[in-house]
Design a protein around this motif. Structure first.
Motif, PDB file in Angstrom:
ATOM      1  N   CYS B  85      39.725  12.136 -32.522  1.00 55.13           N
ATOM      2  CA  CYS B  85      40.951  11.713 -31.821  1.00 55.13           C
ATOM      3  C   CYS B  85      41.535  12.758 -30.574  1.00 55.13           C
ATOM      4  N   PRO B  86      41.293  11.781 -29.400  1.00 56.00           N
ATOM      5  CA  PRO B  86      41.548  12.642 -27.905  1.00 56.00           C
ATOM      6  C   PRO B  86      43.182  12.660 -28.018  1.00 56.00           C
ATOM      7  N   THR B  87      43.945  12.090 -28.654  1.00 56.32           N
ATOM      8  CA  THR B  87      45.313  12.334 -28.383  1.00 56.32           C
ATOM      9  C   THR B  87      46.109  13.267 -29.285  1.00 56.32           C
ATOM     10  N   GLY B  88      45.496  13.401 -30.520  1.00 54.84           N
ATOM     11  CA  GLY B  88      46.188  14.003 -31.503  1.00 54.84           C
ATOM     12  C   GLY B  88      46.997  13.166 -32.468  1.00 54.84           C
ATOM     13  N   TYR B 103      52.005   6.361 -34.498  1.00 60.51           N
ATOM     14  CA  TYR B 103      51.838   5.124 -33.595  1.00 60.51           C
ATOM     15  C   TYR B 103      52.432   5.285 -32.316  1.00 60.51           C
ATOM     16  N   ASP B 104      53.227   6.425 -31.832  1.00 60.62           N
ATOM     17  CA  ASP B 104      53.788   6.588 -30.567  1.00 60.62           C
ATOM     18  C   ASP B 104      52.793   7.285 -29.685  1.00 60.62           C
ATOM     19  N   LYS B 105      51.800   7.967 -30.331  1.00 62.50           N
ATOM     20  CA  LYS B 105      50.882   8.792 -29.578  1.00 62.50           C
ATOM     21  C   LYS B 105      49.536   7.897 -29.285  1.00 62.50           C
ATOM     22  N   CYS B 106      49.187   7.029 -30.245  1.00 65.12           N
ATOM     23  CA  CYS B 106      47.913   6.606 -30.143  1.00 65.12           C
ATOM     24  C   CYS B 106      47.744   5.508 -28.868  1.00 65.12           C
ATOM     25  N   ILE B 107      46.753   5.803 -28.320  1.00 69.11           N
ATOM     26  CA  ILE B 107      46.304   4.833 -27.078  1.00 69.11           C
ATOM     27  C   ILE B 107      45.587   3.490 -27.541  1.00 69.11           C
ATOM     28  N   GLY B 108      45.027   3.454 -28.523  1.00 72.45           N
ATOM     29  CA  GLY B 108      44.130   2.452 -29.195  1.00 72.45           C
ATOM     30  C   GLY B 108      43.115   2.441 -28.700  1.00 72.45           C
ATOM     31  N   CYS B 109      42.276   3.630 -28.522  1.00 71.75           N
ATOM     32  CA  CYS B 109      40.765   3.654 -27.989  1.00 71.75           C
ATOM     33  C   CYS B 109      39.921   3.221 -28.890  1.00 71.75           C
ATOM     34  N   LYS B 128      48.629  -2.870 -30.684  1.00 73.76           N
ATOM     35  CA  LYS B 128      47.638  -2.235 -29.986  1.00 73.76           C
ATOM     36  C   LYS B 128      47.421  -0.687 -30.216  1.00 73.76           C
ATOM     37  N   VAL B 129      47.670  -0.457 -31.413  1.00 71.04           N
ATOM     38  CA  VAL B 129      47.568   0.983 -32.016  1.00 71.04           C
ATOM     39  C   VAL B 129      46.662   0.767 -33.234  1.00 71.04           C
ATOM     40  N   MET B 130      46.252   1.953 -33.712  1.00 74.37           N
ATOM     41  CA  MET B 130      45.300   1.981 -35.026  1.00 74.37           C
ATOM     42  C   MET B 130      46.320   2.345 -36.276  1.00 74.37           C
TER      43      MET B 130
END
Ligand code: SF4
Ligand code: SF4
Lengths: 325, 243
Positions: B85-88, B103-109, B128-130
């Protein structure tokens, strides 16, 4: 896997951009050592503007892949563990260096940094070119490792993935450089064209090797290991959902066997065979049109190649959705 | 160190989907926002679920068995989805081993779903999040609930008690004992993810009764019939006349 167009464009565009930058700086390095005539600043400058355009195109495409692009800055935080995060750091760094490289040339501001004992003058643009070259290779490695590091996606989990990203990006970049030179500095077209032919041939060998390897992979995970029942005959009767789910959309390319069989010779023809022919004809007739055509054909072939690269990988989660496969 | 987990007993799961609906109900109503559905009443409904029950047919009819197979995030001890995960946003909690998505950090990649071999993560197409199973982290520590309710929603809902919840690192916990004594196993052990959740296999319970065991001395229901009638004066086993 389901190929995402955003990622197909991202990887092919930045690959061509990196390749083009490597081509420009290779020529400049030859020129530095007196092997080739040093070109006007505009040649390197406008060439790197083209590199920047390709990189920006890739960057824009990548944003279409994200659910929350406004949070994209967060992706730079996990570089210790995530290749995706590393790519996100290296791409802008590379763009920055290419931008400076373009600027030094376009402004004609190339102060000499050091003079080597042999009398060779290393100016700012050479230093930036070396940094850019290192970053271009780092970026190839990061991009490819995003896929190669996933150990259960076995089609990708191989050093060939990294080699091929470098070779395919390099091939399209040098082909583009050939066309670019044919327009701006026709005398250099043969230099770039020669390398374009060599790298395209190498890429053909590398990609064929990975196709060969992948066609003989034996699955490690089976439906038996997936649910832990050691019976030879297991059939899924229900996937736990009536309509589709994220799992049935993201991991299946949804194309027929026949389509998959056809696209393979298709991308080999367009990525390698036709561009080689066009490069050869273009160089022997000194036709910028044919050389430009070589790049366009090769780039479209690489789009198909990248589509196939993603579609070919079989994710082990598909065992839980075999009713769909 | 604690590693919370579920143990799912395939021997008793009847495939009723109570855990699925109960999970969805609890997790779509929390402060983290709904688990979005699309076309819920249309021809092609689709939605986000943490837990699904799938059904497999094993063997060839008529010698076949139906297996109902509930699957959610297995809270792997070595989760391949976390380091990529690139965002942590994806992380594994030190204190109890639960794997969570912020869910507040996920960018949905969606990179993490590629890295999970089990297909346990589902992308929420509206948020739009995991999303993935949280082991009801907002429930199991909630002091305002009665202690008996501080369990994942699916565990509470299961009518056959096919779902057990506890700490796999505590050898004396209910789930550790179940894994030890009933042959608990992990899914796709070949990838070294060390899933915390385990499954108990289907097992046949058979009892062999020999004929002489049916001919009981006291013949309480008078059905055995094979024994000669005892003399009226003979003592019966319970010292009360059998007739
Ligand atoms: S089951 Fe998948 S999502 Fe859950 S911890 Fe393991 S790898 Fe991660
Ligand atoms: S989708 Fe979200 S949780 Fe998954 S890898 Fe990307 S940022 Fe991390």
């Amino acid at each position: 896997m389901k190929p995402a167009y955003s990622v197909i464009f991202l990887t092919t565009l930045i690959g061509a951009g990196q390749g083009l930058f490597l081509a420009l700086f290779t020529q400049q390095s030859y020129a530095l050592f007196g092997q080739l005539p040093m070109q006007e600043d505009g040649f390197y400058g406008y060439g790197s503007v083209l590199v920047l355009l390709l990189l920006c195109g890739g960057l824009v495409a990548s944003f279409f892949h994200l659910g929350h692009p406004e949070r994209a800055w967060r992706t730079a935080t996990q570089w210790r563990t995530s290749w995706l995060s590393r790519e996100v750091i290296v791409l802008p760094a590379f763009m920055g260096v290419v931008f400076l490289y373009a600027t030094t040339h376009l402004l004609g501001w190339r102060p000499v940094l050091i003079t080597l004992p042999s009398g060779l003058e290393i100016d700012l643009s050479i230093a930036l070119g070396v940094a850019g070259t290192l970053l271009a290779f780092t970026l190839f490695i990061c991009t490819a490792m995003i896929y190669a590091c996933l150990r259960f996606l076995r089609e990708w989990n191989s050093p060939l993935t990294v080699i091929n990203y470098i070779l395919l990006g390099g091939a399209s970049g040098f082909t583009l450089a050939t066309a670019f030179a044919a327009v701006i500095a026709p005398l250099q077209a043969n230099f770039f064209g020669g390398w374009a032919i060599i790298i395209t041939l190498l890429a053909f060998v590398g990609r064929s090797a990975s196709l060969f390897r992948n066609s003989r992979l034996k699955p490690i995970s089976t439906i038996q290991t997936a649910i832990g029942i050691k019976h030879p005959q297991i059939v899924q009767r229900s996937k736990g959902a009536m309509g589709g789910t994220f799992n049935t959309r993201e991991f299946f390319h949804g194309k027929s066997e026949k389509f998959m069989r056809r696209i393979k010779p298709g991308f080999i023809l367009f990525s390698f065979m036709l561009p080689l022919l066009l490069l050869f004809l273009g160089l022997s007739s000194a036709s910028a049109l044919l050389l430009g055509g070589a790049f366009i054909v090769q780039y479209s072939g690489l789009l198909a190649e990248r589509w196939f690269f993603f579609a070919e990988a079989k994710h082990p989660q598909n065992h839980y959705y075999q009713g769909k496969a | 160190m604690t590693q919370l987990a579920l143990v799912i007993d395939l021997n008793v799961c009847v495939g009723c989907h109570a855990c699925v609906t109960s999970c969805k109900e609890w997790n779509t109503s929390g402060s983290a926002g709904p688990l979005c559905d699309e076309n819920p009443y249309g021809a092609d409904p689709t939605g986000t679920f943490f837990n699904r029950v799938q059904t497999f047919e094993i063997g060839q009819y008529p010698n076949s068995e139906t297996l109902h197979f509930p699957k959610s995030c297995l809270h792997c001890e070595d989760p391949p989805c976390v380091p990529v995960c690139p965002t942590g946003a994806s992380y594994k909690r030190k204190e109890d081993g639960i794997v969570l998505v912020d869910y507040d950090k996920c960018i949905g990649c969606k990179y993490c779903t590629w890295a999970c071999p089990y297909g346990a993560r589902e992308f929420d197409e509206k948020a739009k999040v995991m999303k993935k199973c949280t082991l009801c982290v907002d429930r199991i520590y909630d002091q305002s609930l009665d202690e008996i309710d501080r369990k994942p929603s699916c565990v509470k809902a299961c009518p056959t008690s096919a779902r057990l919840f506890g700490d796999v690192h505590d050898p004396e916990s209910e789930i550790s004992k179940a894994i030890r004594e009933d042959g608990g196993y992990a899914l796709m052990p070949e990838w070294g993810t060390h899933p915390a959740n385990h499954y108990l296999p289907r097992r046949k319970t058979k009892l062999k009764i020999h004929n002489d065991e049916l001919e009981r001395a006291d013949n309480p229901l008078k059905v055995d019939g094979l024994l000669p009638k005892p003399n009226k004066n003979d003592p019966s086993m319970d010292d009360v006349s059998a007739w």
